[in-house]
Motif scaffolding. Structure first.
Motif, PDB file in Angstrom:
ATOM      1  N   THR A 280       7.453   5.635 -18.922  1.00 25.89           N
ATOM      2  CA  THR A 280       6.135   5.726 -19.560  1.00 25.89           C
ATOM      3  C   THR A 280       5.974   7.014 -20.359  1.00 25.89           C
ATOM      4  N   GLY A 281       7.026   7.823 -20.414  1.00 25.50           N
ATOM      5  CA  GLY A 281       6.980   9.048 -21.202  1.00 25.50           C
ATOM      6  C   GLY A 281       6.174  10.162 -20.573  1.00 25.50           C
ATOM      7  N   HIS A 282       6.143  10.200 -19.245  1.00 28.11           N
ATOM      8  CA  HIS A 282       5.370  11.224 -18.542  1.00 28.11           C
ATOM      9  C   HIS A 282       6.267  12.013 -17.597  1.00 28.11           C
ATOM     10  N   GLN A 283       5.685  13.070 -17.029  1.00 26.55           N
ATOM     11  CA  GLN A 283       6.395  13.873 -16.049  1.00 26.55           C
ATOM     12  C   GLN A 283       5.448  14.244 -14.920  1.00 26.55           C
ATOM     13  N   LEU A 284       6.010  14.813 -13.862  1.00 20.28           N
ATOM     14  CA  LEU A 284       5.215  15.107 -12.675  1.00 20.28           C
ATOM     15  C   LEU A 284       4.031  16.021 -12.972  1.00 20.28           C
ATOM     16  N   THR A 285       4.175  16.908 -13.919  1.00 16.33           N
ATOM     17  CA  THR A 285       3.095  17.837 -14.232  1.00 16.33           C
ATOM     18  C   THR A 285       1.893  17.150 -14.894  1.00 16.33           C
ATOM     19  N   ASP A 286       2.049  15.877 -15.277  1.00 12.19           N
ATOM     20  CA  ASP A 286       0.925  15.124 -15.831  1.00 12.19           C
ATOM     21  C   ASP A 286       0.029  14.524 -14.744  1.00 12.19           C
ATOM     22  N   LEU A 287       0.439  14.651 -13.482  1.00 13.32           N
ATOM     23  CA  LEU A 287      -0.309  14.029 -12.386  1.00 13.32           C
ATOM     24  C   LEU A 287      -1.511  14.879 -11.986  1.00 13.32           C
TER      25      LEU A 287
ATOM     26  N   VAL B  33      -6.810   8.724 -15.275  1.00 15.35           N
ATOM     27  CA  VAL B  33      -8.003   9.169 -14.566  1.00 15.35           C
ATOM     28  C   VAL B  33      -9.261   8.869 -15.373  1.00 15.35           C
ATOM     29  N   ALA B  34      -9.205   9.044 -16.676  1.00 16.00           N
ATOM     30  CA  ALA B  34     -10.402   8.963 -17.513  1.00 16.00           C
ATOM     31  C   ALA B  34     -11.062   7.598 -17.460  1.00 16.00           C
ATOM     32  N   ASP B  35     -10.264   6.536 -17.604  1.00 12.59           N
ATOM     33  CA  ASP B  35     -10.859   5.206 -17.692  1.00 12.59           C
ATOM     34  C   ASP B  35     -10.294   4.207 -16.690  1.00 12.59           C
ATOM     35  N   GLY B  36      -9.375   4.633 -15.838  1.00 10.63           N
ATOM     36  CA  GLY B  36      -8.810   3.742 -14.830  1.00 10.63           C
ATOM     37  C   GLY B  36      -7.817   2.740 -15.364  1.00 10.63           C
ATOM     38  N   SER B  37      -7.406   2.872 -16.608  1.00 10.82           N
ATOM     39  CA  SER B  37      -6.482   1.896 -17.179  1.00 10.82           C
ATOM     40  C   SER B  37      -5.079   2.065 -16.598  1.00 10.82           C
ATOM     41  N   LEU B  38      -4.375   0.954 -16.476  1.00  9.28           N
ATOM     42  CA  LEU B  38      -3.023   0.953 -15.930  1.00  9.28           C
ATOM     43  C   LEU B  38      -2.040   1.405 -16.997  1.00  9.28           C
ATOM     44  N   VAL B  39      -1.227   2.399 -16.668  1.00  9.51           N
ATOM     45  CA  VAL B  39      -0.197   2.900 -17.577  1.00  9.51           C
ATOM     46  C   VAL B  39       1.124   2.179 -17.334  1.00  9.51           C
ATOM     47  N   GLY B  40       1.469   1.965 -16.080  1.00 10.69           N
ATOM     48  CA  GLY B  40       2.722   1.292 -15.758  1.00 10.69           C
ATOM     49  C   GLY B  40       2.848   1.053 -14.271  1.00 10.69           C
ATOM     50  N   GLN B  41       3.736   0.130 -13.932  1.00  8.50           N
ATOM     51  CA  GLN B  41       3.985  -0.213 -12.537  1.00  8.50           C
ATOM     52  C   GLN B  41       5.458  -0.525 -12.357  1.00  8.50           C
ATOM     53  N   SER B  42       5.983  -0.198 -11.183  1.00  8.93           N
ATOM     54  CA  SER B  42       7.353  -0.550 -10.849  1.00  8.93           C
ATOM     55  C   SER B  42       7.405  -0.902  -9.372  1.00  8.93           C
ATOM     56  N   GLU B  43       8.145  -1.962  -9.035  1.00 15.61           N
ATOM     57  CA  GLU B  43       8.244  -2.340  -7.632  1.00 15.61           C
ATOM     58  C   GLU B  43       9.597  -2.953  -7.330  1.00 15.61           C
ATOM     59  N   LEU B  44       9.948  -2.888  -6.062  1.00 16.92           N
ATOM     60  CA  LEU B  44      11.219  -3.413  -5.592  1.00 16.92           C
ATOM     61  C   LEU B  44      10.960  -4.277  -4.367  1.00 16.92           C
ATOM     62  N   ARG B  45      11.332  -5.538  -4.463  1.00 17.57           N
ATOM     63  CA  ARG B  45      11.126  -6.471  -3.353  1.00 17.57           C
ATOM     64  C   ARG B  45      12.418  -6.596  -2.550  1.00 17.57           C
ATOM     65  N   LEU B  46      12.771  -5.513  -1.906  1.00 17.31           N
ATOM     66  CA  LEU B  46      13.994  -5.454  -1.115  1.00 17.31           C
ATOM     67  C   LEU B  46      13.652  -4.831   0.229  1.00 17.31           C
ATOM     68  N   ASP B  47      13.797  -5.594   1.291  1.00 15.65           N
ATOM     69  CA  ASP B  47      13.384  -5.143   2.611  1.00 15.65           C
ATOM     70  C   ASP B  47      14.117  -3.862   3.015  1.00 15.65           C
ATOM     71  N   LYS B  48      13.369  -2.958   3.640  1.00 17.05           N
ATOM     72  CA  LYS B  48      13.900  -1.693   4.160  1.00 17.05           C
ATOM     73  C   LYS B  48      14.524  -0.833   3.051  1.00 17.05           C
ATOM     74  N   SER B  49      13.893  -0.875   1.882  1.00 19.48           N
ATOM     75  CA  SER B  49      14.413  -0.097   0.752  1.00 19.48           C
ATOM     76  C   SER B  49      13.609   1.163   0.479  1.00 19.48           C
ATOM     77  N   HIS B  50      12.502   1.347   1.186  1.00 19.44           N
ATOM     78  CA  HIS B  50      11.562   2.412   0.841  1.00 19.44           C
ATOM     79  C   HIS B  50      12.193   3.804   0.885  1.00 19.44           C
TER      80      HIS B  50
END
Length: 229
Positions: free
Chosen positions: A52-59, A20-37
């Protein structure tokens, strides 16, 4: 303090974390598999937080790609985002899929001020969901369902160089009679990274959704059918 961003409007299921502070990217994950959502979105979220060493309470907030796009994908993303916001008592940020896609391309374009940016998402047959933006994200043509013809967006093409991209752009390219001002980019897919970058700015402006009543921006009415049997 982090923002979790979800992009489920296309066949790509994508999640990202930004500070939040600076908008920097911490991490990304994606799956290119149709109908996988429906089966993989929560797994991707859990894995990204763990890696990334985080948990839901960090959101501090959850951002979701608002649409237009796949009806099913958008509903899955919205349901997941709303569930997290309810459980964690944090705000929900909605980011236009088309605007995020345009910002994604503009960020990687040399001298972007020389172009207009037109994301096109396939809406079946010869129709697309499209909009036109400047390199700074100013809306030139509002998101709309476009029936593709030879004179589609003729006014913009007569005055500007326009870049077309997204999984609907390939249908438009062979229709143009005079494509001198048109450029087409292949392989551009919606990304949670672009959603997150815009979500950070929206968070600082406190542009939040009502978690209880939020619905994705489908752009067209959702049609359902009843099975004959």
């Amino acid at each position: 303090m982090l923002i979790l961003s979800l992009e489920t409007s296309s066949p790509v299921c994508s999640v990202a974390l930004h500070r939040v502070a600076d908008g920097s990217l911490v991490g990304q994950s994606e799956l290119r598999l149709d109908k996988s959502h429906s089966t993989h979105l929560t797994v991707l979220i859990e894995q990204l937080l763990a890696n990334t060493g985080h948990q839901l309470t960090d959101l501090a907030a959850v951002a979701v790609s608002d649409g237009p796009g796949s009806y099913t994908g958008l509903r899955i993303g919205a349901a997941a985002a709303k569930g997290l916001c309810f459980a964690l008592d944090i705000p929900l940020v909605a980011v236009s899929t088309l605007k995020a896609l345009a910002a994604q391309v503009a960020a990687g374009t040399a001298r972007p001020e020389n172009f207009l940016f037109c994301p096109m998402l396939d809406a079946r047959r010869m129709e697309v969901y499209a909009a036109v933006y400047t390199h700074e994200g100013q809306e030139v043509v509002a998101p709309t369902p476009l029936l593709l013809e030879a004179n589609t967006l003729a006014k913009q093409l007569a005055r500007h160089s326009v870049l077309f991209f997204g999984n609907g752009a390939a249908k438009f390219q062979p229709l143009l009679e005079e494509p001198a001002n048109a450029g087409f980019l292949a392989g551009v897919e919606p990304s949670s990274v672009a959603v997150g970058a815009l979500a950070v700015a929206a968070f600082h402006r406190q542009e939040f959704q009502d978690v209880a009543y939020y619905e994705p921006f489908y752009l067209k009415e959702v049609y359902t059918t009843t099975p004959r049997s």
